[in-house]
Design an enzyme around this catalytic site. Structure first.
Site, PDB file in Angstrom:
ATOM      1  N   ILE A  95       0.044   4.817   3.808  1.00 18.23           N
ATOM      2  CA  ILE A  95      -1.138   4.008   3.538  1.00 18.23           C
ATOM      3  C   ILE A  95      -0.873   3.035   2.391  1.00 18.23           C
ATOM      4  O   ILE A  95      -0.040   3.309   1.524  1.00 18.23           O
ATOM      5  CB  ILE A  95      -2.345   4.934   3.208  1.00 18.23           C
ATOM      6  CG1 ILE A  95      -3.651   4.140   3.107  1.00 18.23           C
ATOM      7  CG2 ILE A  95      -2.097   5.742   1.948  1.00 18.23           C
ATOM      8  CD1 ILE A  95      -4.903   5.023   3.013  1.00 18.23           C
ATOM      9  N   CYS A  96      -1.561   1.904   2.423  1.00 16.73           N
ATOM     10  CA  CYS A  96      -1.570   0.915   1.343  1.00 16.73           C
ATOM     11  C   CYS A  96      -0.197   0.272   1.149  1.00 16.73           C
ATOM     12  O   CYS A  96       0.317  -0.399   2.032  1.00 16.73           O
ATOM     13  CB  CYS A  96      -2.081   1.562   0.059  1.00 16.73           C
ATOM     14  SG  CYS A  96      -2.484   0.397  -1.253  1.00 16.73           S
ATOM     15  N   ALA A  97       0.422   0.477   0.003  1.00 16.54           N
ATOM     16  CA  ALA A  97       1.735  -0.110  -0.257  1.00 16.54           C
ATOM     17  C   ALA A  97       2.845   0.594   0.510  1.00 16.54           C
ATOM     18  O   ALA A  97       3.878  -0.013   0.827  1.00 16.54           O
ATOM     19  CB  ALA A  97       2.044  -0.068  -1.761  1.00 16.54           C
TER      20      ALA A  97
END
Length: 207
Positions: free
Chosen positions: A111-113
């Protein structure tokens, strides 16, 4: 019972890590947190989040390697947070383990980065639809080592913007902390089925 492993490195994003951990444990998944070594760690079990919350992991990384060398988990999860993702990506044993699990058809999630920083350099996004924190898909050359390397590692892939998560076969990616609940419930669905997902959704008063 399904088994999941969560890699935690200093700088991981709190909500992105704890939301899937919480929901997967509610779903009775056998989930273990693993402390991945980084230069800022003072204890092999204690990992500090991006908001400076110390967390005691279930396994040190050395213990994890002994316990999961041959018995691979059903799902591996890499939380975001740029610093945490950088620390995961810098550990070749982590990226090698992700590739090993992927080759065996296990679920790989981030998730995310982490999709851009961790998964891209492994080649696991090649030919896949995926998403990440907005604009981070523009830095793939940096995360993969060069623009040419990024093109090679992500050949045939397609970044999806404006969606909470993307599931493409055994790779599940998500955008950020605000999407953590939807992402976590997708992991529950994949490991435990629609009935368990619906039970948790109702019991936790989700919108």
């Amino acid at each position: 019972m399904s088994i999941a492993v969560v890699f935690l490195a200093d700088g991981f994003e709190d909500v992105e890590a704890f939301t899937p951990i919480d929901y997967l444990r509610r779903a009775k998944v056998e989930l273990y947190t693993v402390a991945v070594p980084s230069p800022t760690m003072n204890d092999e079990y204690i990992v500090t989040s991006s908001h400076k919350i110390p967390v005691v992991a279930d396994y040190s990384f050395s213990e994890f390697k002994k316990n999961f060398e041959s018995d691979l988990p059903d799902l591996v999860f890499c939380p975001g947070g740029k610093v945490g993702s950088d620390n995961l990506a810098a550990n070749e044993e982590v990226t090698d383990f992700l590739k090993k699990c992927f080759a065996e058809g296990k679920y790989i999630s981030a998730i995310c980065a982490a999709p851009a920083v961790v998964l891209a350099k492994t080649g696991l996004l090649k030919g896949k639809n995926w998403t990440c924190y907005p604009e981070m898909e523009k830095g793939l050359g940096e995360y993969c080592g060069s623009e040419d390397k990024a093109k090679e590692l992500l050949e045939g892939s397609c970044h999806k913007s404006g969606v909470a998560f993307v599931t493409d076969k055994n790779v599940i990616t998500s955008r950020g902390a605000g999407c953590a609940e939807e992402f976590a419930m997708e992991l529950v669905r994949l490991l435990c089925g629609e009935e368990t997902k619906d039970h948790i959704r109702k019991s936790t008063c989700q919108r």
